[in-house]
Write a protein that holds these residues in place. Structure first.
Motif, PDB file in Angstrom:
ATOM      1  N   SER A  43       1.927 -12.388   3.463  1.00 47.42           N
ATOM      2  CA  SER A  43       2.738 -11.177   3.214  1.00 47.42           C
ATOM      3  C   SER A  43       2.990 -11.004   1.719  1.00 47.42           C
ATOM      4  N   LYS A  44       3.324 -12.118   1.059  1.00 45.62           N
ATOM      5  CA  LYS A  44       3.590 -12.054  -0.386  1.00 45.62           C
ATOM      6  C   LYS A  44       2.326 -11.686  -1.158  1.00 45.62           C
ATOM      7  N   LEU A 101      -0.181  -9.915  -0.077  1.00 52.75           N
ATOM      8  CA  LEU A 101      -0.442  -8.480   0.146  1.00 52.75           C
ATOM      9  C   LEU A 101       0.472  -7.624  -0.735  1.00 52.75           C
ATOM     10  N   GLU A 102       1.724  -8.062  -0.878  1.00 46.91           N
ATOM     11  CA  GLU A 102       2.673  -7.341  -1.752  1.00 46.91           C
ATOM     12  C   GLU A 102       2.182  -7.345  -3.202  1.00 46.91           C
ATOM     13  N   GLN A 103       1.651  -8.499  -3.661  1.00 46.97           N
ATOM     14  CA  GLN A 103       1.157  -8.602  -5.046  1.00 46.97           C
ATOM     15  C   GLN A 103       0.004  -7.623  -5.297  1.00 46.97           C
ATOM     16  N   ASN A 143      -0.672  -4.874  -3.612  1.00 42.57           N
ATOM     17  CA  ASN A 143      -0.149  -3.497  -3.568  1.00 42.57           C
ATOM     18  C   ASN A 143       0.651  -3.158  -4.821  1.00 42.57           C
ATOM     19  N   ALA A 144       1.304  -4.179  -5.408  1.00 40.64           N
ATOM     20  CA  ALA A 144       2.059  -3.934  -6.654  1.00 40.64           C
ATOM     21  C   ALA A 144       1.110  -3.539  -7.783  1.00 40.64           C
ATOM     22  N   TYR A 159      -2.120   2.226  -0.513  1.00 43.06           N
ATOM     23  CA  TYR A 159      -1.817   0.802  -0.348  1.00 43.06           C
ATOM     24  C   TYR A 159      -2.560   0.174   0.821  1.00 43.06           C
ATOM     25  N   ALA A 189      -2.625  -2.070   4.098  1.00 38.95           N
ATOM     26  CA  ALA A 189      -1.721  -2.460   5.184  1.00 38.95           C
ATOM     27  C   ALA A 189      -2.580  -2.824   6.391  1.00 38.95           C
ATOM     28  N   GLY A 204       3.922  -7.347  10.647  1.00 30.50           N
ATOM     29  CA  GLY A 204       5.247  -6.893  10.213  1.00 30.50           C
ATOM     30  C   GLY A 204       6.346  -7.584  11.002  1.00 30.50           C
TER      31      GLY A 204
END
Length: 1066
Positions: A177-178, A180-182, A184-185, A241, A243, A286
């Motif tokens: 999850s982290k 994927l966040e990186q 997308n950032a 993004y 997902a 999620g």
């Protein structure tokens, strides 16, 4: 799957809707080529057992030895899947052609990534599950953003979370999850930057409109609609993004041959849980939890304190972890046979007995996964469903790409329409883009390769003769044994000996264009115009005039092999022959010259920085080496070749590894002779600073940096003041050389070119690359921003009214130095002020005026900026202010033209010397070319990493620990001069545990020391003595360059050996 014939693939090229052009992009060692292997196995090109080990597309020997990709290579794959035409219809098999380009991940070969991305419509971006987002990951994501490619994210090497980091499924889910966040950032930062720029442009337009329309209501109505458009744009960023629920994220392990998407598991659990697949896809990733009693999906707020696992952990990751536990887990890594049997039964998989009895647990693991979650299925289904066909992609990408191309207003509407609307008939204009040129040995061309099973009569007779000779030798050896050597020799005749002439014969190289068709259909024998990257449809016949070439061959690119084609329709990636000698690195092919389009403005990620002087070991091979260098430059997107005035043949490359590859190619393929390379030539820059301790100025009356230069004939006197520019102004000028070049071309199409030809020709390539990147800053924007920089920042006093006095930029007319006219008469033509045409053509009888010498002074300034006083390297961050210019009247009778010719040399020489003196009146500094260095290392080797960095004069900027892993990411800078052998030393010292990535970041004053510094204050003299025995590092660097250039090296010379020293006898 059986081998797919080239004829079958060629037939599929006709169906544009069923083609996908994709490139695989990632950081180095994140698994691109291993992933490609799994896809090749589906077409029967390699064995599934060897997928991930053979690295088929790494066709060069040095790629196999080093284990990294160095050249992007393309291959066409066939893929068939069942598709429903309507939801109720029965599924029917549908065939697809996937043109796949595998690109390198090493920073030295980032130009190969640029060429690959321009040819594609979609990108598969790989990220290592353990290493996460690295420097090249950001670079390739930026590449997809600028090229408007639709990306698909593959999180690879998930097996490392199980086997190396020993994570539980829950920990792995948080880690993913982290990650994927990186990613997308990174995408979000690109969108934010573009959004802010659009908003600024919109505000400027609004201000202009309001001012012009005097707040009329109609105009206010327009403004409101614009606001609405912008808000709509803002909502649209949701589509950018990654997902998992959108099926644009794939979880995989290329080495173990498995991959899955959320959609796959949703269809698996659809019947079991009784939840619709469309709903299941949305809740499988999620914060959603499955109630074990009611079999209902709950959100986080409905948990009521129960400790449930997220659905992704419970239904997906735990199953994958169980397979690892059953095959390679357990005691001593032998697995758990009972659990394995249970898994194979529930998944309805049969494992062949010879594999289940095998001691190789990895073979068992890959067999189970390839039956359950085959990598090729997950990836290719996602590519087909998520990424666009050429037709759709061109309609989205091309309008903006055409708008940004040079001379876009002059493109023929027919050409534009054919490209955007994807017209493929023979009557439509043909447009193709050649992104790079690859060199292929003649023996490997399809027309020269013998088809298997087809022997000519001569070849059959030759083979039979060899077989008979071998048989005779073998029989003689059997009957007589080794004792009776004489008989054995008698049975061997000279006729049986076949000399290895094939090896000695030179195999000539042929250049093949690596291209993409945008419109029309191209056949062998067609004639096309080759447009260079500098071509503009505004002036189609401008020099160099585009040449017409005939297409001699068309090829389908199949990795290390080529297959011949008769014709190629739009939307296909292909190889093209017949361009040898007509195209340098990249170009556009068009069937018409008037109104054609230039697509060749591809943005290269980095300019070559490492320069090496080459010479053949045998001087007779010099011509061979020069020809080889020319071939190399054509076939390598980033390499460049220059011949210096000193006679040196210099090769420019992107980095140490790139240099090594170029030298190998040169020796073995292009020049075919022994070549020795000198020590790498590293560029430096020279500048001046206002230091705390400086020697008193040369002239106290005039002030620091002021020099009055008088020509040798005493006829011209010039007063020059040299000052350091504020740092923010220097940075601004370094960032916008293209805008300055464009400003010159717009304002001056006069005879300046005649005067400055020598300086100008060198920089044309460098400047034109920037010209093609896009529209850039306009004249007004450049003026406004430069003025703002001059009036702000540190040391802004005295720069407020300078903007309208700027007479030139230098060196090469685009550099970060200013020539400022502060003369009372304002003799110089100004760049930002309106042109004054007072001085017409000089008549013979008129007196010589100061204004007649302005172009000579400007030329002297350009020369002085191109070769600084320290070691003849370019200067940056210096302002040269001309305060006074006087011409003494003479009594000579000679015409003014004759005197002007004599004065030209004198004035240029005087200006150069005056600038040098003024420069050295300040505290000079040598600026070193710097690499930014990113290293990932575990805690065990961290100390050794720091040790190597310190020894190489590196400076650590930051150190961050990657959460959930034992790895640190170290950001640092290191001088290019100290970087040779750095990567090898780092690998040796850390036993291969740390791999540095070096990216050129510009020039920096690393050693804040004056190369000419000597102790002159009482304290310094007391501490260091008159000779200043501590080493002056800046002087060491400076002396090294001066020695290489054959300039005078001052100071005490080091003795090389004691016996060479002269001693006086008593």
């Amino acid at each position: 799957m059986p081998v797919v014939t080239p004829q079958k693939l060629a037939a599929l090229q006709r169906h544009a809707d069923d083609i996908r052009n994709i490139c695989i992009l990632a950081h180095v060692d994140h698994g691109k080529t291993s992933l490609t292997d799994a896809l090749l196995a589906t077409n029967g090109i390699i064995s599934p057992k060897l997928a991930g080990k053979i690295r088929y597309l790494d066709s060069r020997p040095d790629e196999q030895i080093r284990g990294i990709t160095m050249e992007s290579s393309a291959i066409s794959l066939y893929f068939s899947m069942l598709r429903r035409s309507t939801p109720d219809a029965t599924p029917t098999p549908k065939e697809y052609l996937i043109n796949l380009i595998d690109s390198p991940g090493h920073i030295d070969f980032s130009s190969e990534v640029s060429t690959a991305s321009r040819l594609s419509d979609g990108a598969v971006v790989l990220v290592d599950a353990v290493e996460g987002v690295c420097s090249q990951t950001v670079t390739v994501l930026r590449q997809t953003w600028t090229e408007k490619l639709k990306p698909l994210l593959v999180i690879n090497k998930i097996d490392r979370l199980v086997t190396e980091l020993k994570m539980t499924p829950s920990e792995a889910y948080i880690h993913l999850s982290k990650l994927l966040e990186q990613v997308n950032a990174v995408l979000g930062s690109f969108f934010q930057g573009e959004r802010m720029e659009e908003d600024l442009n919109w505000r400027e337009r609004m201000d202009e409109r309001v001012a012009a329309a005097a707040a009329k209501e109609a105009k206010l109505g327009d403004a409101e609609s614009d606001v609405g458009d912008l808000q709509f744009e803002e909502r649209d960023d949701e589509e950018l993004y990654f997902a998992p629920e959108k099926n644009n994220v794939i979880f995989s392990s290329a080495i173990d041959g498995w991959a899955f998407t959320v959609r796959q598991f949703a269809s698996l659990y659809e019947k079991k849980l009784g939840i619709k697949r469309s709903i299941m896809e949305k809740v499988l990733w999620g914060d959603f939890y499955l109630d074990p009693k009611t079999k209902k999906v709950l959100g986080r707020k409905h948990l009521k304190g129960r400790n449930l696992k997220p659905m992704f952990v419970q239904l997906v990751l735990e199953q994958v972890w169980a397979v690892y536990q059953a095959t390679v887990g357990g005691d001593h890594g032998k697995g758990d046979p009972a659990l394995l049997e249970k898994i194979t039964k529930s998944l309805n998989i049969t494992v062949p007995p010879h594999i289940s009895r095998s001691r190789d647990t990895r073979l068992l693991l890959t067999t189970v996964f390839s039956s359950w979650l085959p990598l090729s299925t997950a990836l290719l289904v996602s590519v087909v469903e998520s990424l666009p066909s050429p037709k759709v992609a061109q309609a989205e990408r091309l309008p903006e790409m055409l708008e940004d191309s040079p001379g876009s207003d002059y493109i023929d509407p027919l050409v534009k329409d054919a490209m955007v609307n994807f017209k493929t008939s023979n009557s439509d204009p043909v447009v193709a883009y050649v992104s790079k040129v690859v060199s292929i040995p003649e023996s490997e061309l399809p027309e020269n390769k013998r088809r298997t099973g087809q022997l000519s009569a001569d070849e059959a007779r030759e083979m039979a003769r060899r077989k008979r000779a071998e048989f005779a030798r073998a029989r003689a050896a059997e009957t007589n044994g080794m004792d009776d050597l004489t008989t054995a020799l008698e049975s061997t005749t000279l006729d049986d000996f076949v000399p290895d002439l094939e090896e000695k014969q030179v195999d000539p190289e042929h250049l093949i264009g690596f291209a993409r068709m945008y419109s029309g259909t191209l056949s062998v024998g067609d004639s096309l115009y080759v447009l260079s990257p500098k071509f503009s449809p505004e002036k189609p016949h401008a020099a160099p005039e585009p040449q017409k070439v005939t297409v001699t061959a068309l090829y389908m690119l199949m990795g290390r092999n080529l297959e011949s084609l008769d014709s190629v329709p739009a939307g296909v990636v292909f190889g093209i022959g017949g361009l040898d000698g007509y195209i340098l690195k990249s170009g556009t092919l068009c069937s018409q010259l008037e109104g054609s389009v230039n697509l060749a403005g591809v943005n290269m990620a980095g300019n070559p920085i490492v320069r090496v002087a080459l010479e053949p070991v045998n001087p007779a091979d010099l011509d061979k080496m020069i020809e080889g260098l020319k071939l190399l430059v054509r076939s390598d997107p980033c390499a460049e070749y220059e011949q210096f005035e000193s006679g040196e043949h210099v090769l420019l490359t992107a980095g140490e590894l790139h240099l090594e590859r170029c030298l190998t190619d040169l020796k073995e393929r292009f020049a075919r002779c022994d070549i020795q390379a000198g020590a790498p030539i590293v560029p430096y820059r020279e500048t001046i600073v206002r230091a705390e301790e400086m020697r008193p100025p040369a002239s106290k009356e005039l002030g620091r940096g002021v020099v009055i230069g008088v020509t040798s004939s005493k006829q011209v006197s010039i007063t020059i003041r040299v000052r350091p520019l504020p740092s923010n102004v220097t940075e601004f000028l370094l960032k916008n050389p293209g805008a300055i070049k464009r400003l010159y071309s717009e304002r001056k199409e006069l005879d300046d070119a005649k005067q400055e030809n020598g300086v100008d020709e060198e920089q044309n390539i460098e400047a034109d690359e920037n010209l093609l990147e896009g529209k850039g800053l306009s004249f007004e924007e450049l003026r406004k921003q430069l003025q703002a920089n001059l009036e702000s920042g540190k040391g802004r006093e005295g720069w407020g009214d300078v903007i309208d006095k700027i007479a030139a930029f230098g060196p090469r007319r685009i550099g970060p130095n200013l020539l400022i006219d502060a003369t009372k008469g304002g003799y110089f033509p100004k760049i930002f002020a309106p042109e004054k045409n007072e001085n017409g053509n000089q008549k013979d009888d008129e007196a010589l005026q100061a204004a007649d010498l302005c172009d000579k002074i400007t030329y002297g300034f350009q020369l002085a900026m191109n070769q600084g006083p320290l070691c003849n390297e370019p200067v940056q961050g210096v302002a040269v202010i001309v305060e006074d210019l006087t011409v003494a009247p003479t009594d000579e009778e000679t015409p003014i033209r004759d005197r002007l010719g004599r004065l030209t040399g004198e004035v240029i020489k005087t200006v150069q010397q005056s600038i040098r003196q003024g420069f050295l009146d300040w505290s000079p500094r040598l600026m070193l070319a710097m690499y930014s260095c990113e290293i990932q290392a575990s805690t065990e080797v961290l100390g050794r990493v720091y040790e190597v960095l310190t020894r190489r004069r590196g400076r650590v900027l930051s150190e961050q620990m990657k959460e959930g892993t034992p790895f640190f990411t170290i950001q640092s800078v290191i001088p290019v001069a100290e970087s040779f052998g750095f990567a090898d030393e780092m690998r040796k010292r850390t036993s291969g545990a740390a791999q540095p990535q070096l990216i050129f970041t510009g020039f920096e004053v690393l050693v804040d020391e004056d190369p000419f510094w000597q102790p002159f204050t009482e304290d310094d003299l007391e501490d260091l003595g008159e000779l200043a025995d501590r080493e002056n590092v800046a002087k060491r660097y400076m002396d090294g360059v001066r020695r290489r250039k054959g300039l005078l090296v001052e100071g005490r010379q080091e003795r090389v050996a004691a016996e060479k020293q002269k001693t006086l006898k008593r």
